[in-house]
Design a protein around this motif. Structure first.
Motif, PDB file in Angstrom:
ATOM      1  N   TYR A 154      30.290  40.757  28.544  1.00  0.00           N
ATOM      2  CA  TYR A 154      31.464  39.804  29.295  1.00  0.00           C
ATOM      3  C   TYR A 154      31.357  40.101  30.601  1.00  0.00           C
ATOM      4  CZ  TYR A 154      32.131  37.641  24.417  1.00  0.00           C
ATOM      5  OH  TYR A 154      31.936  37.098  23.508  1.00  0.00           O
ATOM      6  N   GLY A 155      31.667  41.594  30.868  1.00  0.00           N
ATOM      7  CA  GLY A 155      31.776  41.796  32.233  1.00  0.00           C
ATOM      8  C   GLY A 155      30.656  41.444  33.164  1.00  0.00           C
ATOM      9  N   ALA A 156      29.752  41.763  32.893  1.00  0.00           N
ATOM     10  CA  ALA A 156      28.358  41.397  33.581  1.00  0.00           C
ATOM     11  C   ALA A 156      28.418  39.971  33.911  1.00  0.00           C
ATOM     12  CB  ALA A 156      27.161  41.906  32.859  1.00  0.00           C
ATOM     13  N   ALA A 159      37.321  42.152  29.702  1.00  0.00           N
ATOM     14  CA  ALA A 159      36.014  41.877  30.411  1.00  0.00           C
ATOM     15  C   ALA A 159      36.443  41.816  31.935  1.00  0.00           C
ATOM     16  CB  ALA A 159      35.840  40.379  30.223  1.00  0.00           C
ATOM     17  N   ASP A 160      37.602  41.946  32.299  1.00  0.00           N
ATOM     18  CA  ASP A 160      37.937  42.109  33.762  1.00  0.00           C
ATOM     19  C   ASP A 160      37.653  43.651  34.295  1.00  0.00           C
ATOM     20  OD1 ASP A 160      38.471  40.234  36.178  1.00  0.00           O
ATOM     21  OD2 ASP A 160      39.873  41.736  36.629  1.00  0.00           O
ATOM     22  N   VAL A 161      38.145  44.272  33.411  1.00  0.00           N
ATOM     23  CA  VAL A 161      37.974  45.897  33.678  1.00  0.00           C
ATOM     24  C   VAL A 161      36.549  46.208  33.771  1.00  0.00           C
ATOM     25  CG1 VAL A 161      38.723  48.133  32.826  1.00  0.00           C
ATOM     26  CG2 VAL A 161      40.290  46.414  33.101  1.00  0.00           C
ATOM     27  N   TYR A 162      35.823  45.818  32.744  1.00  0.00           N
ATOM     28  CA  TYR A 162      34.514  45.898  32.739  1.00  0.00           C
ATOM     29  C   TYR A 162      33.661  45.426  33.906  1.00  0.00           C
ATOM     30  CZ  TYR A 162      32.320  48.121  28.580  1.00  0.00           C
ATOM     31  OH  TYR A 162      31.438  48.914  27.763  1.00  0.00           O
ATOM     32  N   ALA A 163      33.907  44.165  34.358  1.00  0.00           N
ATOM     33  CA  ALA A 163      33.422  43.613  35.499  1.00  0.00           C
ATOM     34  C   ALA A 163      33.706  44.483  36.861  1.00  0.00           C
ATOM     35  CB  ALA A 163      34.029  42.099  35.790  1.00  0.00           C
ATOM     36  N   ARG A 164      34.979  45.066  36.838  1.00  0.00           N
ATOM     37  CA  ARG A 164      35.342  45.927  38.020  1.00  0.00           C
ATOM     38  C   ARG A 164      34.578  47.109  37.919  1.00  0.00           C
ATOM     39  NH1 ARG A 164      41.456  48.318  38.073  1.00  0.00           N
ATOM     40  NH2 ARG A 164      42.051  46.315  37.439  1.00  0.00           N
ATOM     41  N   TYR A 165      34.290  47.686  36.905  1.00  0.00           N
ATOM     42  CA  TYR A 165      33.484  48.808  36.790  1.00  0.00           C
ATOM     43  C   TYR A 165      32.106  48.641  37.007  1.00  0.00           C
ATOM     44  CZ  TYR A 165      30.717  50.192  32.576  1.00  0.00           C
ATOM     45  OH  TYR A 165      29.811  50.284  31.550  1.00  0.00           O
ATOM     46  N   LEU A 166      31.474  47.664  36.603  1.00  0.00           N
ATOM     47  CA  LEU A 166      29.939  47.176  36.809  1.00  0.00           C
ATOM     48  C   LEU A 166      29.786  46.854  38.459  1.00  0.00           C
ATOM     49  CD1 LEU A 166      29.149  45.280  33.441  1.00  0.00           C
ATOM     50  CD2 LEU A 166      28.397  47.602  34.201  1.00  0.00           C
ATOM     51  N   TYR A 167      30.873  46.238  38.833  1.00  0.00           N
ATOM     52  CA  TYR A 167      30.798  45.843  40.516  1.00  0.00           C
ATOM     53  C   TYR A 167      30.815  47.165  41.178  1.00  0.00           C
ATOM     54  CZ  TYR A 167      31.496  42.879  44.609  1.00  0.00           C
ATOM     55  OH  TYR A 167      31.160  42.323  45.699  1.00  0.00           O
ATOM     56  N   ALA A 168      31.683  48.118  40.754  1.00  0.00           N
ATOM     57  CA  ALA A 168      31.734  49.418  41.666  1.00  0.00           C
ATOM     58  C   ALA A 168      30.511  50.053  41.604  1.00  0.00           C
ATOM     59  CB  ALA A 168      32.905  50.327  41.026  1.00  0.00           C
ATOM     60  N   GLN A 169      29.642  50.017  40.289  1.00  0.00           N
ATOM     61  CA  GLN A 169      28.456  50.659  40.599  1.00  0.00           C
ATOM     62  C   GLN A 169      27.206  49.937  40.973  1.00  0.00           C
ATOM     63  OE1 GLN A 169      28.122  51.517  36.437  1.00  0.00           O
ATOM     64  NE2 GLN A 169      29.868  52.805  36.354  1.00  0.00           N
ATOM     65  N   GLY A 170      27.370  48.826  41.258  1.00  0.00           N
ATOM     66  CA  GLY A 170      26.306  47.876  42.046  1.00  0.00           C
ATOM     67  C   GLY A 170      25.828  46.682  41.459  1.00  0.00           C
ATOM     68  N   LEU A 171      26.415  46.347  40.423  1.00  0.00           N
ATOM     69  CA  LEU A 171      25.839  45.029  39.564  1.00  0.00           C
ATOM     70  C   LEU A 171      26.247  43.889  40.812  1.00  0.00           C
ATOM     71  CD1 LEU A 171      24.476  43.650  37.425  1.00  0.00           C
ATOM     72  CD2 LEU A 171      26.818  43.472  36.377  1.00  0.00           C
ATOM     73  N   ARG A 172      25.667  42.999  41.034  1.00  0.00           N
ATOM     74  CA  ARG A 172      25.878  41.785  41.863  1.00  0.00           C
ATOM     75  C   ARG A 172      25.473  40.414  41.193  1.00  0.00           C
ATOM     76  NH1 ARG A 172      28.684  45.234  43.297  1.00  0.00           N
ATOM     77  NH2 ARG A 172      29.033  45.823  45.625  1.00  0.00           N
TER      78      ARG A 172
END
Length: 442
Positions: free
Chosen positions: A159-161, A124-137
């Motif tokens: 879970y990442g989002a 979940a944290d790796v997914y969060a890292r990548y979505l944040y890098a692409q611009g999700l807030r």
């Protein structure tokens, strides 16, 4: 210790900014622990270590990994047959496992992969890292169109989002009209799914008379198949959606391990999660950065189904120079360039389906769909070697009259391969809500 996230306005975790020396020092320490643990808990790797005389305690440098054999898909399948139902590569008792996901089963029986609770938290944290890098807030509306049934993508993205703080709409794949209506009604900012489904949704929106570029969607995140790193596909889908398109790289066994950032320079790897090697597919020797080779992965801390020197089959080019946004982990230039086992050899020319997709998707007068057909009509009767490739495409209403001739000429010019192009009416080829099959045998 509680780690503060996000680390900055654009970076989720400080680990993304580590120096090359620190990354490699971390990997060495992690691999010493991981290999010792894997050798005890995985019956498959215990046997491999014993047969090769490998002692985890003697592991001194990252180069020492080359003493171990590659782990391939057939090893995983054989392990399932040896010790059903979860296989000899599993490294936890069932009471310690929290979830099992399955492969799509398109070429074999669906294969299970186990996860522990720490595995899922890491995921979940790796997914969060990548979505944040692409611009999700935090506060963004995130519509997940990955499949939730069996497939690994839907829950991971969800879970990442949620960890980033977005509002998640678990749309899953399918029901295209409702997906478009949901975007309209709830102001979706970010959508995620396979490139094939994103292309299909764009066609559906047009049929509904809905102008996607005027919608609230700003980011189209994709994974599960090549697409966002193929220039022709990226340009077409970005134009159809009026939004930026971002790639993510992963597989059921190692998921996710690389992703586009806002700079769109190719998937950046999570080198604190996996160690990577790039090998020549023929010699199995390491290739230099900037050269093509097959990506090989080793988990640094996976518990339930850890993999050592996993042969992905994906052809990539690695660059470890870092990027202008301060991220230092290696990236895959151009994403996945093809699969070693998908490569066709036509009169001595190596051809990847992704190269064909780039040309078709950028060519005026074609829809999003295409399929490569291999049959006896494009094989030499004596040798059985391919002499050309059949390509089926669809024409749009405004396609030029000479589409077949013009596309054939462009393909020959760019790829040095003879194509037999068959132009079909729009809507003839099957659409998919999951992973598209682009090469078929007839």
């Amino acid at each position: 210790m509680t780690v503060a996230r996000p680390y900055s306005d654009t970076i989720w975790d400080e680990v993304e900014t580590w120096s090359r020396d620190r990354i490699e020092s971390f990997q060495l320490s992690a691999l010493r622990r991981q290999l010792a643990d894997v050798g005890k808990r995985s019956r498959h790797y215990a046997r491999v270590f014993r047969e090769t005389g490998f002692e985890p305690g003697d592991f001194r440098s990252l180069d020492d990994l080359s003493a171990l054999p590659l782990t391939r898909k057939q090893d995983y399948v054989a392990g399932l047959a040896e010790e059903p139902p979860f296989g000899s590569l599993a490294a936890v008792d069932l009471k310690d496992a929290a979830r099992v996901h399955f492969s799509s089963g398109t070429t074999a029986r669906p294969a299970p992969v186990l996860w522990t609770k720490p595995d899922l938290d890491r995921w979940a944290d790796v997914y969060a890292r990548y979505l944040y890098a692409q611009g999700l807030r935090r506060g963004d509306v995130f519509q997940c169109m990955f499949n939730y049934a069996w497939f690994v993508g839907g829950l991971g993205a969800t879970y990442g989002a949620e960890r980033v703080g977005a509002l998640v709409i678990p749309g899953s794949s399918g029901d295209t009209r409702r997906q478009i209506e949901t975007i309209q009604q709830y102001g979706t900012k970010v959508v995620i799914g396979t490139p094939s489904f994103m292309a299909h949704l764009a066609e559906t929106a047009e049929e509904m008379g809905f102008d996607l570029p005027s919608s609230t969607v700003e980011m189209v995140c994709v994974g599960g198949e090549p697409g966002a790193s193929i220039p022709g596909t990226r340009e077409r889908i970005e134009r159809q959606w009026g939004a930026k398109m971002f790639d993510c790289y992963g597989a059921l066994e190692c998921q996710p391990i690389g992703w586009d950032t806002a700079l769109q320079l190719g998937p950046q790897l999570a080198e604190d999660y996996i160690h990577t090697e790039i090998l020549d597919p023929d010699t199995l020797k390491t290739v230099e950065d900037g050269q093509r080779g097959v990506l090989v992965l080793t988990h640094l801390d996976k518990q339930a189904c850890p993999l050592v020197r996993w042969w992905t089959g994906d052809v990539v080019v690695r660059d470890r120079a870092g990027t202008p946004d301060g991220r230092t982990h290696a990236r895959l230039v151009g994403g996945v360039l093809g699969r070693a086992d998908d490569m066709l050899i036509i009169r001595g020319v190596n051809l990847f389906p992704t190269a064909v997709e780039d040309i078709v998707r950028a060519f005026p007068g074609t829809t999003n769909e295409y399929v490569l057909v291999i049959d006896d009509s494009v094989k030499d009767a004596k040798t059985g070697f391919l002499t050309g490739v059949k390509l089926r495409v669809e024409r749009t209403d405004d396609a030029p009259a000479d589409l077949e001739y013009a596309l054939t000429a462009r393909l020959r010019e760019k790829l040095s391969v003879r194509f037999h192009v068959e132009v079909l009416p729009a809507g003839t080829l099957p659409r998919t809500v999951h992973k598209a099959k682009r090469v078929i045998q007839e």
